[in-house]
Motif scaffolding. Structure first.
Motif, PDB file in Angstrom:
ATOM      1  N   GLY C 157       0.909  -1.242   0.083  1.00 28.02           N
ATOM      2  CA  GLY C 157       0.109  -0.171  -0.110  1.00 28.02           C
ATOM      3  C   GLY C 157       0.795   1.283   0.006  1.00 28.02           C
ATOM      4  N   ILE C 158       2.118   1.100  -0.145  1.00 26.12           N
ATOM      5  CA  ILE C 158       3.104   2.260  -0.128  1.00 26.12           C
ATOM      6  C   ILE C 158       3.933   2.121  -1.328  1.00 26.12           C
ATOM      7  CG2 ILE C 158       5.050   3.443   1.140  1.00 26.12           C
ATOM      8  CD1 ILE C 158       3.923   2.318   3.580  1.00 26.12           C
ATOM      9  N   ARG C 162       8.765   5.762  -3.023  1.00 26.62           N
ATOM     10  CA  ARG C 162       8.974   6.611  -1.953  1.00 26.62           C
ATOM     11  C   ARG C 162       9.680   5.786  -0.929  1.00 26.62           C
ATOM     12  NH1 ARG C 162       7.893  10.743  -4.737  1.00 26.62           N
ATOM     13  NH2 ARG C 162       5.763  11.182  -5.414  1.00 26.62           N
ATOM     14  N   THR C 163       9.464   4.551  -0.839  1.00 25.86           N
ATOM     15  CA  THR C 163      10.291   3.897   0.265  1.00 25.86           C
ATOM     16  C   THR C 163      11.673   3.992   0.029  1.00 25.86           C
ATOM     17  OG1 THR C 163       8.285   2.568   0.894  1.00 25.86           O
ATOM     18  CG2 THR C 163      10.659   1.688   1.467  1.00 25.86           C
ATOM     19  N   ALA C 166      12.906   7.489   1.006  1.00 29.20           N
ATOM     20  CA  ALA C 166      12.903   7.791   2.615  1.00 29.20           C
ATOM     21  C   ALA C 166      14.325   7.044   2.825  1.00 29.20           C
ATOM     22  CB  ALA C 166      11.659   7.187   3.147  1.00 29.20           C
ATOM     23  N   ARG C 169      17.127   9.335   2.205  1.00 31.06           N
ATOM     24  CA  ARG C 169      17.329  10.475   3.362  1.00 31.06           C
ATOM     25  C   ARG C 169      17.670   9.751   4.741  1.00 31.06           C
ATOM     26  NH1 ARG C 169      12.700  12.159   0.541  1.00 31.06           N
ATOM     27  NH2 ARG C 169      11.532  10.908   2.229  1.00 31.06           N
ATOM     28  N   LEU C 170      17.115   8.544   5.086  1.00 41.31           N
ATOM     29  CA  LEU C 170      17.692   8.003   6.326  1.00 41.31           C
ATOM     30  C   LEU C 170      19.132   7.679   6.419  1.00 41.31           C
ATOM     31  CD1 LEU C 170      14.466   5.671   7.151  1.00 41.31           C
ATOM     32  CD2 LEU C 170      14.954   7.941   8.577  1.00 41.31           C
TER      33      LEU C 170
ATOM     34  N   ALA D 166       9.457   6.403   8.822  1.00 43.36           N
ATOM     35  CA  ALA D 166       9.236   7.119   7.458  1.00 43.36           C
ATOM     36  C   ALA D 166       7.872   6.513   6.727  1.00 43.36           C
ATOM     37  CB  ALA D 166      10.394   6.760   6.652  1.00 43.36           C
ATOM     38  N   ALA D 167       7.607   5.348   6.950  1.00 41.22           N
ATOM     39  CA  ALA D 167       6.315   4.541   6.113  1.00 41.22           C
ATOM     40  C   ALA D 167       5.070   5.410   6.982  1.00 41.22           C
ATOM     41  CB  ALA D 167       6.227   3.182   6.698  1.00 41.22           C
ATOM     42  N   LEU D 170       5.127   8.678   5.010  1.00 42.65           N
ATOM     43  CA  LEU D 170       4.557   8.434   3.384  1.00 42.65           C
ATOM     44  C   LEU D 170       2.901   7.942   3.465  1.00 42.65           C
ATOM     45  CD1 LEU D 170       7.486   6.166   2.162  1.00 42.65           C
ATOM     46  CD2 LEU D 170       7.045   8.532   1.507  1.00 42.65           C
ATOM     47  N   PHE D 171       2.439   7.255   4.423  1.00 42.47           N
ATOM     48  CA  PHE D 171       1.406   6.615   4.355  1.00 42.47           C
ATOM     49  C   PHE D 171       0.297   7.696   5.088  1.00 42.47           C
ATOM     50  CE2 PHE D 171      -2.026   3.481   6.033  1.00 42.47           C
ATOM     51  CZ  PHE D 171      -2.723   3.387   4.861  1.00 42.47           C
TER      52      PHE D 171
END
Lengths: 284, 284, 284, 284
Positions: C157-158, C162-163, C166, C169-170, D166-167, D170-171
């Motif tokens: 669902g993501i 985008r993951t 992220a 960045r992390l 982060a998730a 995003l969600f």
């Protein structure tokens, strides 16, 4: 009779490791023991005669490789352990078998018991390829390999030893190479020993207790068992494991498979006269 | 000879599905065909006599369940498909076997071929538990199940049919239930049919071609094969698959396992006299 | 406007492969194309300028390795493909990054889409080890690797892009290396091309359609995408796959991981001035 | 200061279980504890106020379900445990969240740490389906679920807590439900407790030590953590596990997923006023 603790019968034994069962070599008639070092790796060769067996030993030859912890190995260290295991396989298979059944014992879903199945998953079943293909690709390996991953009784309802025996017959194998996880008594030995033996093996030795033995005696062909200790048994219902076992199991199963593929592929044999000598001297 | 396309011999057949091989039922002596609906699910019962077999059919009974696409099923829809399959199993096992071997055919690592192994992984091997435990827990199921996941020849070097036959002997089974992925001719049938048959099955039918057949003829005990089409064969080297097959395979293997555990556990039998009747009428 | 078929916009394209989209190099301003052979392996270097991009191309550099079918490779053949891929990685990373995020795109449970996750599973996340350990073991690799396996939208669902963003960045990554399965138009190219590109990638390109792109444009750091075609798209709901894809996927993901571990470990760089030259000549 | 053993700070604690940390409820101001039985299942509700927290407790509510060993459960027993966990989830989510992120913490490849990932694998990511589809199928669940399986730092080089955070962003989640394996002090509690808490969780608590906490404090939205003890820590390098943990982990992860799918699907809510009452009385 304090010593008895060390030589309890197989079904109740605390340890699957020859290294932990062996009394000092000089103390016992019919028990021969020799050691040699190759860099950081210790080769321990043990031979037990049929006579000594009657007094509590499994008769046959066992070679134990004591290795560095499988952690952050450099390419050289990994190569050294791989070569040591290749050499060990060669000592137990002085003549390459023509039809070799490779069995991966244990429960693949349980990390502590997955060493056998994971190793065998990475071994090439060369018997699955038609002879014509080998010719076409210019290959002529002596050994054809079939593999068998029987899973564990608690999952199948069928004894894994019986499944391997059936596979031996179906494939008309002339030798068996079996990989399995073992139990150690001393937690410092977890993942630090590769044991190769022709004395037979009791699947489920590592994690769950088996009762049937896979051995030359029952199968009529050589059975070479390779094991690595992954657990320490405590009370029958629980065992002690290493926090890092997942990394160790994957690293070592991959190494065992690679060495096996090499030894029974078309790579040249390794030579090491000193190691061969201690193996012979031990009475092998 | 246009018809030939439909009745080509097994080894070269385009489809594994009885539904795609069957000519109109009235056209053929010795071939009986009946249909019935249960909500959205069509039950198609086919029976082929030994005579008809000689003209291109596999003799025996086949029940095909045509089901809705396994997607966003409500609990009711899932329950209806599960019940339909339970009913089908009961029709093929009017008396519960005492020792049932459940085989999961195919290659677990290949999504298109994983239906059999995934189903069997979720089936309880009740034979692994000691009888005393059943007594202790107040259970008394009629059937003891052992399972066998033989993997595929290309991975093992041993024919999967032979491994299942060996397991039948080791377990002294009195019946076999085998799950496998099948090939369809029409891509619209992928994951839309559950086929149950006693005509025997050729493992590897779905993805890779096998040649040995698992059947009552060779084993001497009833062999009930359950299959779901997961691929359309194209040119021998490639096949066509559904974009969503991963979800479908997991959803259906889980449903097949649940129904099997229920039928051979201690749940009460389902009754559906109309479905039983069309099955009987078809000549079963 | 027949040509349009070849240069359709990304979201609807039939193929993910640059090799299948490229018009003859001389025909187009701003498009440079060069080839060279290394044994059986063809290196195809393509460079597209920002101008040409406006006319239907993705701007940037793509290196395609056309390789022998990954079947019964000898150690030499495997070594040659591994070296070719190492060389390709070096060309795209002339200076080793300090903090590299390696992403494995796709659905691990679906064989046709598992290449990315399987590759990344075998890549060592060197950033997980404390600096002190490296010192203690006498190691000093330039690059620290973190890994990200975002799974697919239909499971999480993501959006996987985008993951990965992220994770960049992390981890404060200064470059991304992404592995993914691709779609080809010609089934003869399945598993026969390793494509490395800095033009960005659309996860889900191979099996399910994605819409978001992972690229330097969106992330602000170099994004090198590595793909291998595993499917031919047919009608949106189905795709064509190779019967032997399971063996191919495992064999190639293992090779990609080994080469990546070597390039970003402490192994010496490979040198091949001719290949470097065609890469430069292509405009890189 | 003997008591200190029980209330050591999180990073060095022997146990992750509230049941093993709680002093008798009456002994402590700001600590409320109540119990109730439902058949064989004990509900233990603990509430710790912000004041009590300062003296060594985590502030918040914890509900512990003490369950029968997950072995040979009848359908009724399984249903009872499933209902108990559904009820527990309802108590922590009196109003269903609109966008729920479900996180599976731990290492999926390590049986002792696989509970979180295995559970989440069986949870339906309803947010992956377009709203139009729900309408088309006549469904209207209140809650949309996205899932996140961050894997462990030693495999990725990225802190799992950071990946979950982060998730969440995003969600745009409005609540988090996290599953994880825990450590117990007493081996008799392994797989015998389901703990649900809003006090936050430290991923890696069970097998490897983490340091970052996933909690409402850091995320600004409710974080409900569900854990089951799978290991007993011994010396930092090893831990004690149950011989049968593979069966237990699979059985319980499947049950947790089924209950979660039910609670956040469109099933009617369970009602149990007595259990709700003890939960309220405990100060929740």
């Amino acid at each position: 009779m304090k010593k008895k603790k060390n030589y309890i019968p197989c079904a109740f034994r605390e340890t699957d490791l020859a290294l932990e069962r062996t009394p000092p070599p000089s103390k016992k008639r019919g028990v021969f023991y020799r050691e040699a070092m190759r860099g950081d790796i210790r080769f321990s060769a043990l031979s037990v005669s049929d006579d000594a067996k009657r007094e509590g030993y499994a008769a046959g030859r066992t070679l134990s490789l004591s290795i560095p912890a499988p952690f952050l190995w450099s390419a050289e260290e990994k190569g050294a352990v791989c070569d040591a295991f290749r050499l060990a396989l060669q000592l137990f298979f002085p003549t390459p078998p023509v039809r070799l059944l490779v069995a991966g014992l244990g429960n693949r879903r349980l990390t502590a018991d997955a060493l056998g199945p994971l190793t065998v998953e990475a071994i090439e079943a060369s018997a699955a390829l038609p002879e014509t293909l080998y010719a076409q690709f210019g290959l002529a390996p002596t050994t054809r390999i079939a593999v068998c991953v029987p899973d564990v009784f608690s999952k199948t309802g069928i004894e894994s030893v019986r499944t391997v025996e059936a596979a031996v017959r179906l494939f008309e194998a002339d030798a068996v190479l079996a990989f399995d996880a073992l139990a150690a008594r001393d937690k410092e030995r977890l993942f630090r020993v590769i044991e190769i033996t022709d004395t037979g093996t009791v699947p489920g030795g590592g994690v769950k207790r088996g009762s049937l033995s896979l051995s030359k005696g029952s199968l009529g062909i050589p059975v070479i068992a390779v094991g690595i200790p992954t657990v320490v048994r405590t009370d029958g219902e629980h065992f002690l494991v290493s926090r890092d076992m997942e990394e160790y199991v994957h690293s070592l199963s991959s190494l065992l498979a690679e060495a096996t593929n090499t030894v029974f592929g078309d790579a040249p044999r390794l030579e090491d006269s000193e190691i061969s000598a201690i193996f012979r001297e031990a009475g092998a």
